[in-house]
Write an enzyme that holds these catalytic residues in place. Sequence first.
Site, short mmCIF file in Angstrom:
data_model
loop_
_atom_site.label_atom_id
_atom_site.label_comp_id
_atom_site.label_asym_id
_atom_site.label_seq_id
_atom_site.Cartn_x
_atom_site.Cartn_y
_atom_site.Cartn_z
CG PHE A 275 -2.05 -0.98 1.13
CD1 PHE A 275 -3.26 -0.63 0.57
CD2 PHE A 275 -1.89 -2.27 1.59
CE1 PHE A 275 -4.29 -1.54 0.48
CE2 PHE A 275 -2.92 -3.19 1.51
CZ PHE A 275 -4.13 -2.82 0.95
CB CYS A 276 0.73 4.33 0.22
SG CYS A 276 0.89 6.09 -0.07
#
Length: 847
Positions: A275-276
């Site tokens: 994520f991210c």
Amino acid sequence: MMTNFLVSGSSPRRVAGDHTPLVTSAATASATLAAELVKVSLGRSTIAPDPRDRRFQDPAWATSPVYRRLGQSYLATCAAVDHVADELDEAGQRMTAERTRLIGSLVTSALSPTNTLPGNPAALKRALDTGGMSVLRGSLNALDDLRRNGGMPSQVRRDSLQVGRDLAVTPGEVVQRDEYAEVLHYTPTTPQVRERPVLVIPPPIGRFYFLDLSPGRSFVEHALGHGIQTFLLSWRNPTPEHDDWSIDTYVARIRSAVDAVCAETGSPDVNIMGFCAGGILTSLLLAHEAATGEHRIHSLSLGVTMLDFGQPMALTALTPAWMADLSRRMVARRGVRTAESTGRAFTWLRPDDLVWNYWVNNYLMGQDPPEFDILSWNADGTNLPAALYGQFVQMVRDNPLLRPGGIQVLGTPVDLSQVRVPAFVMGAVADHLTPWRTTYQTTQMLGGETVYALSSAGHIASLVNPPGRPRMSYTIAPTLPGEHADDWRERAETRQGSWWEAWAEWLLERSGATVDAPPAPPADRTPPLGRAPGRYVFEKSRSKVRKRRQAGDPVTHTSREGLSYTVVGSGPPLLWISGYNAPSEILDPLVEQFSDRFTCITYDLRGCGRTELPPTSLSTRAMAEDALDVIESAALGPVHVLGFSLGGMIAQELALLAPEKVRALVLASTTPGGMEREHAATPTTTVVELVRTAHRFNMWHFAPVVGTTQAWAAGTHDAAARLPQLQAPTLVVHGQNDRLLPVGHAERLAQLVPGAELVTLEGAGHVFFLDGEEGMRRIGEWLDAHRDQEPGAPAPATESRTWAEEAVDHLRAQAMPSLRLGQAVAHRAGQLAGLAPRLLPRPRRVR
């Protein structure tokens, strides 16, 4: 979450280019604004606020001529700023347009009339309705935020939701821990699971538990419900001593986590999801494995992950290259980019929602901030090590991932086109940190088959997206090489619901055969490394930290309930509980004597030392529950306990509350409570002895004056009737010249505790270990003899309570409002007392 803050994507030369479109659009907007203001003054303007704009919901904005004109003037100014940005966009100056839009939003949001009491009719009405109490409460909220939140309005009630109690509660255990991170293995919730597990990599900025919020809103819970064996990496919160942690450090740690997951499940490979910024690191690991010919990752999932940094974004628009270089040099000197500075950078990207909304609620309306899980997570930030921060800054500026071999990771060149595993990439249409077109571009940089899903929410709201929300939707379709984002969107399918469902279906096709779930561990078994959510999630961020590089230095953590505790040494765990109004720091010289043979745990009682929360515990039982929280947070299993003075009372309650957690017990200079008159010190003697003790410890250099709660707890403590139930071997140590608690208290303790040993020290007072070495020598010998002591049986489910205990609890409840006021006054006084070290001599070292 994203890491490209304080970085500019444009060179100074480009910024200083042709300003003709800017001048032209600004002139046009100014003329339009002037004409509209004339209409407003004459009452002919038709401008009206957006019905969804919460700032202008009060009827006065439509019915009052004064407020209507004030609101229309403000909205006309905002429209003029938006017009300038839109004109620049159409002229092809996208970076200047983004910068104008962001600066304009900062200015216009700050100038909103609703940010002032006279300009906010709803706040004025509330002040009248409450007789001015809302203004008073708002002023107190502002003072509290000035002291504890850097002057920023709080977005959520402090500590209203607790990690491990309200958040991150999905059952699991820690299966691997090193100095960088922990690997969490979540307990399956289905009788059968897929044989290939998924390893989830959160970003190194922010805590992992946005993926495991409250039940029903947990991505981890959703994955488990589909029979997916789920593992998650919990990053440690770095401090300045970790300033050399780099991209290689983090990528190598993910690689080690893959090894741990394979060993735990027996699977030769895993699915992985990043994520991210965690997705950036995960992608680099796959590029490394592609270069080395390894095949341990079967599929890749990425959430709001941007690998192409060439597009204009809000985070890059405001900061020129020279400021990014300055920030990088400052971070290098400090060792970390602090969570506070990162949080403020993100917050000001959405000033209406994340700043002024709470300014009005907390200060003008005089209300407490809301209780909301996402906001609680958002307020719980983490630091970023200087090396990694500098590399991310350089990555955003140079955009090297577009070029094969643009950077190297773990000694191999990075070529994302060689990452040919199937990939599921997700973006968010309202994302202000990683715009969705940039996350779509990630699909064009990978070399395998990809599916792209576009959620209808923002950066975090799109990730916390459980099924069943009627307003949520997502657009999904496979991607084609060379296809533009807008062309993909035209042919993609829009579905109601959450992208979680589509991801689970996609992953199940790549998760292998169905097998029986591994048996759940017994509920009464403490895992060797602890239960989920692990230890590292509780380590708090502090902007004022010092570098400590010597081997064996104490490591400070924060418990699940917010108490600061320190662990040092090796051997059986030994918990130290300090006395009345005393920070754990006073025990440091004693801890040094034992840390070569025990793992020493010291912690600060509420309101003392590094535990910043105001005191809330109103009984020794509640303080014992705090001690139990420290034991469980430290994940060191059953402990030996040494309680001094008030700490001895807490230790008694702890041993009665959780006998299975206490191996052996040392009660020093303490009392069972309820003593007869001949054993009680006179009030004058008590005050004199307390002042003498404070002077010997130089306590005013360390702790705020927060004794209201502790004095109440000590005065109402009475364990005499229950001490015969105590199971742990017990040593009672007391000075014969103790004027605060005469020696009769120790004699009574030794009579009540089964098999207790009594040691009285000739010529020693209350703080006996300052009067000679005999007391600590005797304690050390006794603890050595009980090093291998096994703890007692668990406490019964219910405990009988006497009428006296019930009466005291009732009295506490009735006295709560007054005690709260006294605690607040004492705590504020303690903050002023914190100035003392600047005025008084440095304290002498206790030996």
